[in-house]
Motif scaffolding. Structure first.
Motif, PDB file in Angstrom:
ATOM      1  N   LEU A 259       0.827  -1.214   0.000  1.00  0.00           N
ATOM      2  CA  LEU A 259       0.000   0.000   0.000  1.00  0.00           C
ATOM      3  C   LEU A 259       0.861   1.264   0.000  1.00  0.00           C
ATOM      4  O   LEU A 259       0.519   2.246  -0.666  1.00  0.00           O
ATOM      5  CB  LEU A 259      -0.938   0.005   1.202  1.00  0.00           C
ATOM      6  N   LYS A 260       1.953   1.257   0.737  1.00  0.00           N
ATOM      7  CA  LYS A 260       2.838   2.422   0.751  1.00  0.00           C
ATOM      8  C   LYS A 260       3.405   2.686  -0.644  1.00  0.00           C
ATOM      9  O   LYS A 260       3.484   3.835  -1.092  1.00  0.00           O
ATOM     10  CB  LYS A 260       3.961   2.219   1.762  1.00  0.00           C
ATOM     11  N   ALA A 261       3.804   1.617  -1.335  1.00  0.00           N
ATOM     12  CA  ALA A 261       4.345   1.782  -2.689  1.00  0.00           C
ATOM     13  C   ALA A 261       3.257   2.280  -3.640  1.00  0.00           C
ATOM     14  O   ALA A 261       3.498   3.155  -4.482  1.00  0.00           O
ATOM     15  CB  ALA A 261       4.915   0.444  -3.180  1.00  0.00           C
ATOM     16  N   TYR A 262       2.054   1.746  -3.498  1.00  0.00           N
ATOM     17  CA  TYR A 262       0.934   2.147  -4.361  1.00  0.00           C
ATOM     18  C   TYR A 262       0.553   3.608  -4.124  1.00  0.00           C
ATOM     19  O   TYR A 262       0.345   4.372  -5.077  1.00  0.00           O
ATOM     20  CB  TYR A 262      -0.268   1.245  -4.077  1.00  0.00           C
ATOM     21  N   GLU A 263       0.488   3.994  -2.853  1.00  0.00           N
ATOM     22  CA  GLU A 263       0.119   5.375  -2.529  1.00  0.00           C
ATOM     23  C   GLU A 263       1.206   6.366  -2.953  1.00  0.00           C
ATOM     24  O   GLU A 263       0.904   7.482  -3.380  1.00  0.00           O
ATOM     25  CB  GLU A 263      -0.151   5.486  -1.016  1.00  0.00           C
ATOM     26  N   LYS A 264       2.436   5.930  -2.882  1.00  0.00           N
ATOM     27  CA  LYS A 264       3.528   6.797  -3.350  1.00  0.00           C
ATOM     28  C   LYS A 264       3.421   7.009  -4.863  1.00  0.00           C
ATOM     29  O   LYS A 264       3.585   8.125  -5.362  1.00  0.00           O
ATOM     30  CB  LYS A 264       4.877   6.147  -3.015  1.00  0.00           C
ATOM     31  N   GLU A 265       3.129   5.934  -5.591  1.00  0.00           N
ATOM     32  CA  GLU A 265       2.988   6.023  -7.048  1.00  0.00           C
ATOM     33  C   GLU A 265       1.791   6.901  -7.432  1.00  0.00           C
ATOM     34  O   GLU A 265       1.843   7.653  -8.411  1.00  0.00           O
ATOM     35  CB  GLU A 265       2.810   4.624  -7.621  1.00  0.00           C
ATOM     36  N   ALA A 266       0.722   6.790  -6.633  1.00  0.00           N
ATOM     37  CA  ALA A 266      -0.504   7.551  -6.933  1.00  0.00           C
ATOM     38  C   ALA A 266      -0.437   8.981  -6.411  1.00  0.00           C
ATOM     39  O   ALA A 266      -1.341   9.778  -6.661  1.00  0.00           O
ATOM     40  CB  ALA A 266      -1.710   6.845  -6.323  1.00  0.00           C
TER      41      ALA A 266
END
Length: 268
Positions: A259-266
């Motif tokens: 989730l941290k990686a996804y939120e960073k990308e988004a």
């Protein structure tokens, strides 16, 4: 410590080995969309194309899932995240056996059950009759349905503002219908239960009840897949996350990490 937490609810055999419930091996799923020219030509020409396994020039191929591989285990709750059109719901439908794979294989231990907010309901029948029919469709006996009927109704909250359970389903809001559908599905322990956005409906009280029930299903040796755009629901419910984009599996790992990686990308 992190690994212990992630696997705390998983069921193991007598040798301490985790038990797989779903294995996806290099899964590709392709939709064929027929355009306006696809129906033109004679019946003989159409039959000829079928026999030759060819496709009309008017058929467009949409490669919805591209080479996805993973193994799910008993006791896991796995979130599926990604932007709209990333292949999440398509992948669940393939696991449930509702869509064929173009190539690759999906193996399941037990019967997968797909719960989606767009699943068909018999709108002319009452909520009461739909509870009975839904239970029978999941393999429950009439006696089991009778025993769990009131719990299903109470869990859904359908009757909190009136005797709606005795009214036709067409009188329900979309949220009410989705809550009842989830309540029916959650009344039974599943080998593999797949939930597509059901927790996005209803108020926070119902979401809390739903998340608690998913945790119970995990403890009872099932595997749960949850598609949701709510990071909070994923964090509160899942111990593992698959991140899909454009049909490809970008990341598979512990919930917080993915989730941290996804939120960073988004950019969230």
């Amino acid at each position: 410590m992190a690994d212990e937490k992630n696997h705390a609810n998983e069921t193991r055999d007598e040798h301490g080995v985790r038990i797989p419930t779903v294995i996806a091996e290099d899964v590709h799923i392709v939709y064929r969309v027929h355009g306006g020219t696809a129906s033109k030509g004679s019946a003989t020409a159409a039959l000829s194309r079928i026999l030759k396994r060819g496709e009309s020039p008017g058929v467009r191929r949409v490669h919805a899932v591209r080479g996805v591989s993973f193994t799910a285990y008993r006791g896991e709750a796995i979130g599926l995240i990604g932007t709209n059109g990333s292949g999440k719901s398509t992948l669940l439908r393939a696991i449930a056996g509702l869509l064929p794979t173009e190539s690759g294989r999906v193996y399941t231990d037990g019967q997968p059950s797909l719960l989606g907010v767009n699943a068909a309901l018999m709108s002319d029948l009452t909520g009461e009759r739909n509870v009975i029919l839904g239970g029978l469709a999941m393999g429950m006996s009439r006696e089991e349905i009778r025993e769990r009927y009131q719990d299903i109704v109470d869990f859904s909250g359908i009757n909190e503002k009136g005797d709606f359970i005795t009214l036709p389903m067409r009188t329900y809001s979309s949220g009410m219908a989705a809550r009842l559908r989830f309540s029916i599905a959650a009344a039974k322990n599943h080998d593999v239960l797949m939930i597509d956005e059901a927790l996005a409906t209803g108020d926070r009280r119902f979401q809390i009840r739903s998340e608690a029930r998913i945790r119970e299903l995990r403890k009872e040796a099932g595997t749960v897949f949850l598609v949701s755009h709510s990071a909070k629901s994923i964090r509160d419910t899942c111990n593992r996350v698959l991140w899909l984009e454009k049909g490809e599996l970008l990341m598979d790992g512990p919930t917080d990490e993915v989730l941290k990686a996804y939120e960073k990308e988004a950019g969230k």
